[in-house]
Enzyme design. Structure first.
Site, PDB file in Angstrom:
ATOM      1  N   VAL A  25       0.875  -1.174   0.000  1.00 11.85           N
ATOM      2  CA  VAL A  25       0.000   0.000   0.000  1.00 11.85           C
ATOM      3  C   VAL A  25       0.913   1.224   0.000  1.00 11.85           C
ATOM      4  O   VAL A  25       1.688   1.427   0.931  1.00 11.85           O
ATOM      5  CB  VAL A  25      -0.922  -0.003   1.239  1.00 11.85           C
ATOM      6  CG1 VAL A  25      -1.719   1.282   1.323  1.00 11.85           C
ATOM      7  CG2 VAL A  25      -1.849  -1.212   1.200  1.00 11.85           C
ATOM      8  N   ASP A  26       0.838   2.033  -1.064  1.00 13.94           N
ATOM      9  CA  ASP A  26       1.749   3.162  -1.236  1.00 13.94           C
ATOM     10  C   ASP A  26       0.964   4.439  -1.505  1.00 13.94           C
ATOM     11  O   ASP A  26       0.653   4.750  -2.652  1.00 13.94           O
ATOM     12  CB  ASP A  26       2.722   2.874  -2.373  1.00 13.94           C
ATOM     13  CG  ASP A  26       3.826   3.912  -2.491  1.00 13.94           C
ATOM     14  OD1 ASP A  26       3.741   4.965  -1.825  1.00 13.94           O
ATOM     15  OD2 ASP A  26       4.776   3.674  -3.264  1.00 13.94           O
ATOM     16  N   THR A  27       0.652   5.178  -0.447  1.00 13.21           N
ATOM     17  CA  THR A  27      -0.130   6.409  -0.607  1.00 13.21           C
ATOM     18  C   THR A  27       0.657   7.504  -1.316  1.00 13.21           C
ATOM     19  O   THR A  27       0.081   8.493  -1.750  1.00 13.21           O
ATOM     20  CB  THR A  27      -0.607   6.950   0.756  1.00 13.21           C
ATOM     21  OG1 THR A  27       0.526   7.206   1.577  1.00 13.21           O
ATOM     22  CG2 THR A  27      -1.541   5.962   1.435  1.00 13.21           C
ATOM     23  N   GLY A  28       1.953   7.325  -1.465  1.00 13.80           N
ATOM     24  CA  GLY A  28       2.773   8.300  -2.175  1.00 13.80           C
ATOM     25  C   GLY A  28       2.834   8.059  -3.670  1.00 13.80           C
ATOM     26  O   GLY A  28       3.352   8.887  -4.418  1.00 13.80           O
ATOM     27  N   TRP A  92       0.390  -0.675  -4.731  1.00 19.25           N
ATOM     28  CA  TRP A  92      -0.992  -0.217  -4.900  1.00 19.25           C
ATOM     29  C   TRP A  92      -0.985   1.287  -4.662  1.00 19.25           C
ATOM     30  O   TRP A  92      -0.791   1.748  -3.545  1.00 19.25           O
ATOM     31  CB  TRP A  92      -1.939  -0.911  -3.924  1.00 19.25           C
ATOM     32  CG  TRP A  92      -1.911  -2.408  -3.960  1.00 19.25           C
ATOM     33  CD1 TRP A  92      -1.944  -3.240  -2.883  1.00 19.25           C
ATOM     34  CD2 TRP A  92      -1.880  -3.271  -5.104  1.00 19.25           C
ATOM     35  NE1 TRP A  92      -1.920  -4.550  -3.283  1.00 19.25           N
ATOM     36  CE2 TRP A  92      -1.870  -4.600  -4.648  1.00 19.25           C
ATOM     37  CE3 TRP A  92      -1.825  -3.055  -6.477  1.00 19.25           C
ATOM     38  CZ2 TRP A  92      -1.840  -5.701  -5.507  1.00 19.25           C
ATOM     39  CZ3 TRP A  92      -1.780  -4.158  -7.332  1.00 19.25           C
ATOM     40  CH2 TRP A  92      -1.793  -5.449  -6.848  1.00 19.25           C
TER      41      TRP A  92
END
Length: 156
Positions: A25-28, A92
């Site tokens: 999970v990569d919010t960046g 993601w």
């Protein structure tokens, strides 16, 4: 799906076109990226017209020629047209996370900063219980009003 921030990376599974993938999970990341070695050979891809920034130098960058159906970690319906390149694990990005309804929350502390400082000075270690062996109650309990109108807990 939920994950508390720790030394472990937040990884979850997604099903794209019926095939299961695991990714970070990569919010960046603006877009989701599938590792080239995990991209099925029979799925069409094309050279990407834009490069990827922030993952180092990727010599080969592709993009799926099709918009793909995806199920999130809790079976959230979504679509994705991922980028494909040589990275060690799938990412993601916000293109999928937004469709999955992902949130980042930071809960308010249970106690005021002043009370936390006092407890720390007294030797309290977060996550440990109170007492000589640090085995006391680890989570706070709520005071309940005494409905019998007598003794401790009765509101005057």
């Amino acid at each position: 799906w939920a994950s508390q921030v720790s030394e472990n990376r937040p990884v979850c599974k997604a099903i794209i076109q019926g095939k299961q993938f695991e990714g970070l999970v990569d919010t960046g990341a603006d877009v989701s990226i599938i590792a080239l070695n995990q991209w099925p050979k029979n799925w069409p891809k094309q050279k990407a017209v834009t490069g990827l920034v922030g993952i180092g130098t990727a010599s080969e960058v592709y993009q799926s020629t099709e918009i793909l159906h995806c199920l999130g970690p809790d079976n959230q319906e979504s679509t994705v047209q991922p980028m494909i390149t040589s990275i060690p694990l799938n990412l993601w990005g916000r293109d999928l996370l937004q469709q999955w309804g992902a949130e980042i929350t930071m809960p308010a502390p249970l106690y005021s900063p002043t009370s936390q400082k006092i407890m720390t000075k007294m030797g309290y270690i977060p996550g440990k219980g109170l007492g000589k062996n640090e085995d006391g109650i680890k989570i706070p309990f709520e005071a309940k009003i005494n409905q019998k109108r007598e003794g401790i807990g009765y509101p005057f």
